[in-house]
Design an enzyme around this catalytic site. Structure first.
Site, PDB file in Angstrom:
ATOM      1  N   ALA A  33      24.708  30.581 -75.190  1.00  0.00           N
ATOM      2  CA  ALA A  33      24.338  30.792 -74.063  1.00  0.00           C
ATOM      3  C   ALA A  33      24.996  32.951 -73.767  1.00  0.00           C
ATOM      4  O   ALA A  33      24.697  33.281 -72.746  1.00  0.00           O
ATOM      5  CB  ALA A  33      26.097  30.492 -73.217  1.00  0.00           C
ATOM      6  N   THR A  37      23.790  35.565 -70.600  1.00  0.00           N
ATOM      7  CA  THR A  37      25.029  36.761 -70.701  1.00  0.00           C
ATOM      8  C   THR A  37      24.193  37.521 -69.920  1.00  0.00           C
ATOM      9  O   THR A  37      24.807  38.336 -68.694  1.00  0.00           O
ATOM     10  CB  THR A  37      26.295  37.206 -71.871  1.00  0.00           C
ATOM     11  OG1 THR A  37      25.451  37.517 -72.354  1.00  0.00           O
ATOM     12  CG2 THR A  37      26.885  35.722 -71.570  1.00  0.00           C
ATOM     13  N   ARG A  45      32.761  31.177 -74.744  1.00  0.00           N
ATOM     14  CA  ARG A  45      33.639  31.146 -75.780  1.00  0.00           C
ATOM     15  C   ARG A  45      34.070  32.574 -75.860  1.00  0.00           C
ATOM     16  O   ARG A  45      34.959  33.329 -76.235  1.00  0.00           O
ATOM     17  CB  ARG A  45      33.479  30.349 -77.207  1.00  0.00           C
ATOM     18  CG  ARG A  45      33.691  29.421 -76.791  1.00  0.00           C
ATOM     19  CD  ARG A  45      32.860  28.547 -78.038  1.00  0.00           C
ATOM     20  NE  ARG A  45      32.945  27.065 -77.968  1.00  0.00           N
ATOM     21  CZ  ARG A  45      32.154  25.810 -77.451  1.00  0.00           C
ATOM     22  NH1 ARG A  45      30.929  26.871 -76.893  1.00  0.00           N
ATOM     23  NH2 ARG A  45      32.407  25.057 -76.623  1.00  0.00           N
ATOM     24  N   ILE A 114      21.903  25.847 -70.039  1.00  0.00           N
ATOM     25  CA  ILE A 114      21.065  24.069 -69.020  1.00  0.00           C
ATOM     26  C   ILE A 114      20.717  25.343 -67.427  1.00  0.00           C
ATOM     27  O   ILE A 114      20.289  24.895 -66.733  1.00  0.00           O
ATOM     28  CB  ILE A 114      22.167  23.939 -68.678  1.00  0.00           C
ATOM     29  CG1 ILE A 114      24.093  24.707 -67.577  1.00  0.00           C
ATOM     30  CG2 ILE A 114      22.627  22.669 -69.737  1.00  0.00           C
ATOM     31  CD1 ILE A 114      24.784  24.013 -67.451  1.00  0.00           C
ATOM     32  N   HIS A 132      21.065  20.143 -74.820  1.00  0.00           N
ATOM     33  CA  HIS A 132      22.130  19.721 -73.260  1.00  0.00           C
ATOM     34  C   HIS A 132      21.602  19.734 -72.266  1.00  0.00           C
ATOM     35  O   HIS A 132      22.706  19.551 -71.001  1.00  0.00           O
ATOM     36  CB  HIS A 132      23.068  20.949 -73.502  1.00  0.00           C
ATOM     37  CG  HIS A 132      23.675  20.624 -75.350  1.00  0.00           C
ATOM     38  ND1 HIS A 132      24.451  22.502 -75.405  1.00  0.00           N
ATOM     39  CD2 HIS A 132      23.894  20.026 -75.927  1.00  0.00           C
ATOM     40  CE1 HIS A 132      24.927  22.127 -76.651  1.00  0.00           C
ATOM     41  NE2 HIS A 132      24.565  20.888 -76.994  1.00  0.00           N
ATOM     42  N   CYS A 140      20.650  10.098 -60.492  1.00  0.00           N
ATOM     43  CA  CYS A 140      21.935   9.497 -60.944  1.00  0.00           C
ATOM     44  C   CYS A 140      22.514   8.724 -61.738  1.00  0.00           C
ATOM     45  O   CYS A 140      21.162   7.881 -63.008  1.00  0.00           O
ATOM     46  CB  CYS A 140      21.552   8.223 -59.656  1.00  0.00           C
ATOM     47  SG  CYS A 140      22.460   6.551 -59.660  1.00  0.00           S
ATOM     48  N   CYS A 165      24.301   7.734 -55.071  1.00  0.00           N
ATOM     49  CA  CYS A 165      22.908   7.818 -55.226  1.00  0.00           C
ATOM     50  C   CYS A 165      22.508   7.092 -53.670  1.00  0.00           C
ATOM     51  O   CYS A 165      23.290   6.188 -53.350  1.00  0.00           O
ATOM     52  CB  CYS A 165      22.455   6.505 -55.906  1.00  0.00           C
ATOM     53  SG  CYS A 165      20.571   6.135 -56.507  1.00  0.00           S
TER      54      CYS A 165
END
Ligand code: APR
Length: 265
Positions: A33, A37, A45, A114, A132, A140, A165
């Site tokens: 992550a 930023t 964190r 993500i 991830h 669905c 769905c």
């Protein structure tokens, strides 16, 4: 003097990483992550990060499955988190990684993120391993039907609390991997393969505390790769790194890319 010495020391490290990239046959970049930023997406964190704002337990997969109320809470948080992602643009770190692919010096980028920013920066799909999952589409949980994320966000904007769905009535969830949810088999296997086969493994912007993702640098190191860690804060693997650079991913990666291009010209 200490400051100047540190700065000069960092410049030497950057030159060395650039040399390793040039001589490497298979360079794997591993992102967290902290890579995003500087694009306006909070990490998890650091102070003020996602887990300062939300309780990680509310993100557990079991809770999502268990109750309508948990699903409603999850979608409220997911909607909050999606807005900055949708607007976010790649920062110099993403652009440097895309450029490494363009000059043929990237085996793949394994990302825990993500946000789809590696795709936006220009890396090709087949070079990106999303360990991830991705927040950029929705699936669905029963029939796996895939939905466009914006279409589902529109339903929520119009008042749907928990989307289901259209085909089978199963619960819809962003295609991300939550705590307690099974890791994506193909991506995880591929990431293990690439980590064990590379000769240079560069970690950028990860606290390296979430398994199994955090074992990838160890696998690379155990199989003879050089390990570079670029991160603002210390990580549990710092002592394993062949080169450790504490600082901002954007500026460091831009400098590394410039050094690569300079040495190649
Ligand atoms: N430049 C360099 N490092 C940075 C920057 C930056 N601009 N911003 C933050 N960092 C560093 C922080 O110091 C921190 O060590 O990036 C790291 C981000 O760590 P986390 O917030 O723990 O993110 P990450 O390692 O990706 O978390 C792994 O945990 O909650 C789960 O699924 C979630 O994929 C995530 C996983």
């Amino acid at each position: 003097m200490a400051k100047w010495g540190e700065q000069q020391h960092t410049e030497e490290k950057i030159k060395q990483v650039a040399q390793w990239i040039i001589h490497s046959k298979r360079t794997v970049v591993f992102g967290g992550a902290g890579l995003s930023t500087e694009s306006g997406i909070p990490d998890f964190r650091s102070p003020g990060g996602v887990w300062d704002k939300y309780n990680p337990e509310d993100f557990y997969y079991q809770n999502f499955i268990a109750s309508e109320a948990s699903r409603e809470k999850y979608w409220q948080m997911a909607t909050d988190m999606y807005e900055p992602m949708k607007k976010a643009q790649p920062n110099p770190a993403h652009l440097a990684i895309a450029e490494l692919e363009k000059i043929g010096k990237l085996d793949c980028v394994i990302t825990q993120n993500i946000d789809g920013l590696h795709q936006k920066a220009g890396n090709s799909e087949e070079k990106i391993i999303e360990l991830h999952g991705t927040a950029m589409h929705v699936t669905c949980l029963h029939c796996k039907k895939r939905y466009d994320r914006d279409a589902i966000q529109e339903r929520i904007r119009r008042g749907t609390k928990v989307p289901y769905c259209d085909d089978c009535g199963g619960p819809l969830k962003p295609a991300t991997i939550s705590f307690g949810q099974a890791m994506p088999e193909r991506e995880t296997e591929e990431a293990y393969q690439r980590s064990s086969a590379c000769d240079l493994f560069i970690v950028i912007g990860s606290s390296l505390v979430v398994q199994p993702a955090a074992s990838m640098p160890l696998i690379a190191k155990r199989n003879g790769a050089k390990l570079v860690i670029i991160n603002r804060d210390p990580t549990p693997y710092d002592n394993l790194a062949d080169i450790l650079i504490h600082g901002q991913a954007g500026s460091i990666m831009a400098e590394i890319l410039n050094a690569v291009k300079k040495q190649l010209s």
